[in-house]
Motif scaffolding. Sequence first.
Motif, mmCIF file in Angstrom:
data_model
loop_
_atom_site.group_PDB
_atom_site.id
_atom_site.type_symbol
_atom_site.label_atom_id
_atom_site.label_comp_id
_atom_site.label_asym_id
_atom_site.label_seq_id
_atom_site.Cartn_x
_atom_site.Cartn_y
_atom_site.Cartn_z
ATOM 1 N N ASP A 75 -8.527 3.576 3.316
ATOM 2 C CA ASP A 75 -9.771 3.812 4.035
ATOM 3 C C ASP A 75 -10.913 4.261 3.119
ATOM 4 O O ASP A 75 -12.023 4.495 3.596
ATOM 5 C CB ASP A 75 -9.553 4.887 5.116
ATOM 6 C CG ASP A 75 -9.074 6.220 4.539
ATOM 7 O OD1 ASP A 75 -8.793 7.123 5.351
ATOM 8 O OD2 ASP A 75 -8.981 6.357 3.302
ATOM 9 N N THR A 76 -10.654 4.363 1.838
ATOM 10 C CA THR A 76 -11.661 4.856 0.889
ATOM 11 C C THR A 76 -11.921 3.798 -0.167
ATOM 12 O O THR A 76 -10.978 3.227 -0.717
ATOM 13 C CB THR A 76 -11.167 6.145 0.217
ATOM 14 O OG1 THR A 76 -10.849 7.107 1.217
ATOM 15 C CG2 THR A 76 -12.234 6.707 -0.713
ATOM 16 N N TYR A 85 -16.233 6.866 2.209
ATOM 17 C CA TYR A 85 -15.145 7.248 3.109
ATOM 18 C C TYR A 85 -15.765 7.545 4.461
ATOM 19 O O TYR A 85 -16.789 8.233 4.541
ATOM 20 C CB TYR A 85 -14.403 8.464 2.552
ATOM 21 C CG TYR A 85 -13.438 9.127 3.506
ATOM 22 C CD1 TYR A 85 -13.571 10.464 3.842
ATOM 23 C CD2 TYR A 85 -12.382 8.407 4.055
ATOM 24 C CE1 TYR A 85 -12.693 11.078 4.711
ATOM 25 C CE2 TYR A 85 -11.495 9.011 4.929
ATOM 26 C CZ TYR A 85 -11.651 10.351 5.253
ATOM 27 O OH TYR A 85 -10.775 10.953 6.113
ATOM 28 N N GLY A 109 -8.251 3.584 -1.970
ATOM 29 C CA GLY A 109 -7.221 4.612 -1.900
ATOM 30 C C GLY A 109 -7.211 5.247 -0.527
ATOM 31 O O GLY A 109 -8.014 4.927 0.336
ATOM 32 N N MET A 110 -6.256 6.159 -0.369
ATOM 33 C CA MET A 110 -6.156 6.888 0.901
ATOM 34 C C MET A 110 -5.305 8.118 0.673
ATOM 35 O O MET A 110 -4.235 8.020 0.071
ATOM 36 C CB MET A 110 -5.525 6.012 1.972
ATOM 37 C CG MET A 110 -5.365 6.722 3.304
ATOM 38 S SD MET A 110 -4.724 5.613 4.569
ATOM 39 C CE MET A 110 -4.690 6.721 5.975
ATOM 40 N N GLY A 111 -5.776 9.258 1.138
ATOM 41 C CA GLY A 111 -4.997 10.471 1.008
ATOM 42 C C GLY A 111 -4.596 10.716 -0.426
ATOM 43 O O GLY A 111 -5.415 10.760 -1.325
ATOM 44 N N THR A 112 -3.285 10.862 -0.659
ATOM 45 C CA THR A 112 -2.811 11.105 -2.014
ATOM 46 C C THR A 112 -2.383 9.830 -2.715
ATOM 47 O O THR A 112 -1.773 9.863 -3.762
ATOM 48 C CB THR A 112 -1.602 12.068 -1.992
ATOM 49 O OG1 THR A 112 -0.575 11.464 -1.201
ATOM 50 C CG2 THR A 112 -1.976 13.407 -1.399
ATOM 51 N N ASP A 113 -2.739 8.697 -2.134
ATOM 52 C CA ASP A 113 -2.297 7.413 -2.681
ATOM 53 C C ASP A 113 -2.994 7.101 -3.987
ATOM 54 O O ASP A 113 -4.091 7.558 -4.258
ATOM 55 C CB ASP A 113 -2.573 6.306 -1.666
ATOM 56 C CG ASP A 113 -1.733 5.069 -1.901
ATOM 57 O OD1 ASP A 113 -1.857 4.113 -1.118
ATOM 58 O OD2 ASP A 113 -0.963 5.053 -2.872
ATOM 59 N N THR A 114 -2.329 6.293 -4.770
ATOM 60 C CA THR A 114 -2.907 5.809 -6.017
ATOM 61 C C THR A 114 -4.112 4.922 -5.727
ATOM 62 O O THR A 114 -4.177 4.265 -4.705
ATOM 63 C CB THR A 114 -1.845 4.996 -6.774
ATOM 64 O OG1 THR A 114 -0.790 5.871 -7.128
ATOM 65 C CG2 THR A 114 -2.416 4.358 -8.030
ATOM 66 N N GLN A 115 -5.055 4.926 -6.653
ATOM 67 C CA GLN A 115 -6.213 4.054 -6.504
ATOM 68 C C GLN A 115 -5.889 2.693 -7.115
ATOM 69 O O GLN A 115 -5.535 2.600 -8.299
ATOM 70 C CB GLN A 115 -7.425 4.666 -7.181
ATOM 71 C CG GLN A 115 -8.710 3.933 -6.867
ATOM 72 C CD GLN A 115 -9.911 4.873 -6.818
ATOM 73 O OE1 GLN A 115 -10.803 4.744 -7.610
ATOM 74 N NE2 GLN A 115 -9.925 5.817 -5.908
ATOM 75 N N TYR A 116 -5.995 1.660 -6.276
ATOM 76 C CA TYR A 116 -5.763 0.295 -6.720
ATOM 77 C C TYR A 116 -7.092 -0.428 -6.848
ATOM 78 O O TYR A 116 -8.037 -0.141 -6.119
ATOM 79 C CB TYR A 116 -4.860 -0.436 -5.722
ATOM 80 C CG TYR A 116 -3.450 0.081 -5.706
ATOM 81 C CD1 TYR A 116 -3.070 1.089 -4.834
ATOM 82 C CD2 TYR A 116 -2.504 -0.437 -6.587
ATOM 83 C CE1 TYR A 116 -1.786 1.582 -4.829
ATOM 84 C CE2 TYR A 116 -1.200 0.057 -6.584
ATOM 85 C CZ TYR A 116 -0.854 1.059 -5.704
ATOM 86 O OH TYR A 116 0.418 1.545 -5.709
#
Lengths: 116, 111
Positions: B30-31, B50, B94-101
């Motif tokens: 969502d970001t 965001y 990215g989202m939350g604590t997810d890695t940025q792709y």
Amino acid sequence: AQKITQTQPGMFVQEKEAVTLDCTYDTSDPSYGLFWYKQPSSGEMIFLIYQGSYDQQNATEGRYSLNFQKARKSANLVISASQLGDSAMYFCAMRDTDTGRRALTFGSGTRLQVQP
Amino acid sequence: DAGVTQSPTHLIKTRGQQVTLRCSPKSGHDTVSWYQQALGQGPQFIFQYYEEEERQRGNFPDRFSGHQFPNYSSELNVNALLLGDSALYLCGSGMGTDTQYFGPGTRLTVL
């Protein structure tokens, strides 16, 4: 302010050998995340490995491992058994706090060339 | 699982023109963040969106603006193009604590 330093503009390695790419960082935030990305000549930034500042063990992903030395503020990438396809630019990056909703700060990169 | 997509792949503009780049985030993210990568350098953070709002901004002039849509996709607009705006523009999600792709990037050339 955060800062990432990659002191090796270029590296050569023989196929099937291991190579270490250096990365040091500077931050005043106690919680942060460290990343390594691979960028082939095509331009796409490919995620390789992630290490959180509170992770107790060094991260590993297949042939990639991250040598995290918190006291020395270093996060070196180790690639084992290099392959010709590993030839690319490699970037170390960090973000403050362990959330995906924060910007990344990148280093200047290291160009790795794998020789047959 | 769809990754980050960007369009167009390449773009050529002349000084003073305006350009719009587009990005769709990875499924479930969502970001969206935008980065500028000049030749031979690491990416530089432009801004992040965001919940359809600009949440963070790097050291870029107001000529750089953006937008995020309800479906989380995003646009980067650059007005009054300068030669120095020539770069690879990368979109990350990215989202939350997810890695940025990241997506494959848009290569902008300003003549």
